[in-house]
Design a protein around this motif. Structure first.
Motif, mmCIF file in Angstrom:
data_model
loop_
_atom_site.group_PDB
_atom_site.id
_atom_site.type_symbol
_atom_site.label_atom_id
_atom_site.label_comp_id
_atom_site.label_asym_id
_atom_site.label_seq_id
_atom_site.Cartn_x
_atom_site.Cartn_y
_atom_site.Cartn_z
ATOM 1 N N ASP A 385 0.834 -1.210 0.000
ATOM 2 C CA ASP A 385 0.000 0.000 0.000
ATOM 3 C C ASP A 385 0.867 1.258 0.000
ATOM 4 O O ASP A 385 0.547 2.248 -0.676
ATOM 5 C CB ASP A 385 -0.924 0.009 1.219
ATOM 6 N N GLN A 386 1.949 1.218 0.747
ATOM 7 C CA GLN A 386 2.848 2.373 0.790
ATOM 8 C C GLN A 386 3.493 2.611 -0.579
ATOM 9 O O GLN A 386 3.616 3.763 -1.030
ATOM 10 C CB GLN A 386 3.929 2.160 1.844
ATOM 11 N N ARG A 387 3.892 1.541 -1.260
ATOM 12 C CA ARG A 387 4.468 1.690 -2.599
ATOM 13 C C ARG A 387 3.435 2.240 -3.576
ATOM 14 O O ARG A 387 3.771 3.044 -4.449
ATOM 15 C CB ARG A 387 5.013 0.341 -3.096
ATOM 16 N N ILE A 388 2.183 1.820 -3.430
ATOM 17 C CA ILE A 388 1.139 2.340 -4.300
ATOM 18 C C ILE A 388 0.928 3.829 -4.049
ATOM 19 O O ILE A 388 0.815 4.631 -4.998
ATOM 20 C CB ILE A 388 -0.170 1.555 -4.066
ATOM 21 N N ARG A 389 0.892 4.235 -2.764
ATOM 22 C CA ARG A 389 0.711 5.661 -2.441
ATOM 23 C C ARG A 389 1.842 6.515 -2.987
ATOM 24 O O ARG A 389 1.635 7.675 -3.365
ATOM 25 C CB ARG A 389 0.600 5.832 -0.932
ATOM 26 N N LYS A 390 3.044 5.952 -3.030
ATOM 27 C CA LYS A 390 4.198 6.690 -3.539
ATOM 28 C C LYS A 390 4.260 6.699 -5.061
ATOM 29 O O LYS A 390 5.167 7.287 -5.641
ATOM 30 C CB LYS A 390 5.485 6.087 -2.982
ATOM 31 N N GLY A 391 3.316 6.011 -5.707
ATOM 32 C CA GLY A 391 3.313 5.951 -7.170
ATOM 33 C C GLY A 391 4.342 5.025 -7.754
ATOM 34 O O GLY A 391 4.722 5.171 -8.920
#
Length: 393
Positions: A385-391
């Motif tokens: 999820d964190q990687r997704i939020r960071k694009g």
């Protein structure tokens, strides 16, 4: 193909690729060589790249440039992202500046031999040839030498499977993986187990195929590559200081990219089966970055140092060797003037035993792996999820 340990090939006329060639049409003032080390994966590439990176200054004193361009982070030791950009196949977004960085470096740093290393190269150079890469270097005045290390396929498939699974990029069992690798259609599907494609390919420059066998592994891929580099330099009349140098002048490096154990494989395999169906293939490759470290830390805390993963039973080993024997032998006799069995002696059946948890049905280890999966899932999902939020996915 000619000479034991190396094979020659001719690509033919380079196409006009103005986007890549750009302003670099003038030949440099003296003959220069470019050596492209292309892997294969699981043939000591990481160890070799760390060795070359740590000894880049010593190589420069000998007239050899192992460029910083494309090695964008302090820990980066290879040129994968740079080569992907030149080939027009970036893993993430295309930056556009890496080839320009390389151009500035090769103009600024005096050298006679340019040395590039990336496992990405084995595909577009050997198994589904792409003219853009050889055109890029030839337009800059380099004569090409290509280096590829080959490994006996049972060991290669076992190591490649463990590597793919531990990074959570593979969720299928070992038998399904072997069947898929042995039945893939010809390149560009990515089947590097079947050497018939190398026999049929029209390859650029001069090729050097090295057997990544037990004897080479014992002496070290670094020593073998350095000796090969000395032979290339001697034949081409470049980098004479390397030809006469003592290998002891180069700093050794610690072993890298250690193999994983059966519990780590079981945990990562289960994680991949649960999470990868939520993503498209490329999205999952990006989302799964960093999962290996999370799993490895947890497994090490739970069961200490594991024995190396191995799924090579006598039956699997014999099946793989039999499936590929004819083309392996044709390749070995054409390239090395000997048989594949001489270069890669068959292992005794008594040395082949699987520790894959799907094979041995160890109740304690299976229960431990299942418990670790349940414990790690929230942490891994939060990481994604964190990687997704960071694009980044």
């Amino acid at each position: 193909m000619s000479k034991r340990g190396s094979c020659d090939g001719v690509w033919g006329s380079d196409p006009v690729l103005s986007r890549l060639i750009g302003r670099h049409r003038a030949s440099p003032p003296a003959r220069r060589i470019c050596v492209l080390h292309a892997g294969l994966p699981k043939t000591g590439s990481s160890a070799l790249q760390h060795f070359l990176s740590h000894n880049a200054r010593q190589l420069r004193r000998c007239g050899i440039l192992y460029p910083k361009a494309g090695r964008t982070r302090p820990a980066s030791v290879e040129h994968g992202r740079l080569m992907r950009e030149i080939a027009g196949r970036p893993f993430f977004e295309k930056t556009g500046f890496m080839p320009d960085q390389l151009d500035r470096e090769i103009r600024r740093v005096p050298h006679e031999l340019l040395l590039i290393s990336s496992e990405f190269l084995f595909g577009p150079l050997f198994f589904h040839p792409d003219p853009r890469l050889p055109a890029f270097f030839r337009a800059r005045g380099y004569a090409l030498h290509l280096v590829l290390y080959l490994r006996d396929q049972p060991e290669h498939l076992n190591s490649a499977y463990a590597q793919q699974v531990k990074t959570a990029r593979e969720g299928e069992g070992i038998d399904a993986y072997i069947a898929r690798r042995l039945t893939l259609s010809p390149p560009p599907s990515g089947n590097f187990s079947d050497l018939r494609h190398l026999l049929a390919a029209e390859l650029p420059g001069r090729q050097h195929f090295r057997p990544y066998n037990a004897a080479l592994r014992q002496s070290g891929v670094e020593a073998d590559f350095l000796a090969l580099l000395q032979r290339i330099c001697a034949a081409e009349g470049v980098a004479e200081r390397l030809v006469g140098s003592d290998a002891s002048r180069f700093r050794p490096v610690a072993r890298v990219n250690e193999t994983c154990g059966p519990v780590q494989v079981a945990v990562a395999r289960a994680v991949s089966r649960r999470l990868s169906p939520r993503f498209k293939r490329l999205e999952w490759l990006r989302a799964s970055v960093g999962i290996e470290a999370i799993i490895a830390t947890s497994v090490a805390a739970a069961c200490g140092r594991e024995p190396a993963y191995s799924a090579m039973t006598a039956a699997r080993y014999a099946h793989i060797r039999a499936q590929l024997a004819r083309h392996n032998d044709r390749f070995a006799r054409k390239c090395w003037q000997t048989s594949w069995a001489e270069m890669f002696p068959a292992r005794a059946p008594c040395t082949l035993q699987s520790n894959d948890l799907d094979d041995i049905q160890n109740a304690d280890q299976t229960a431990l792996a299942a418990a670790l999966v349940e414990d790690l899932m929230p942490k891994i999902e939060a990481h994604i999820d964190q990687r997704i939020r960071k694009g980044l996915v």
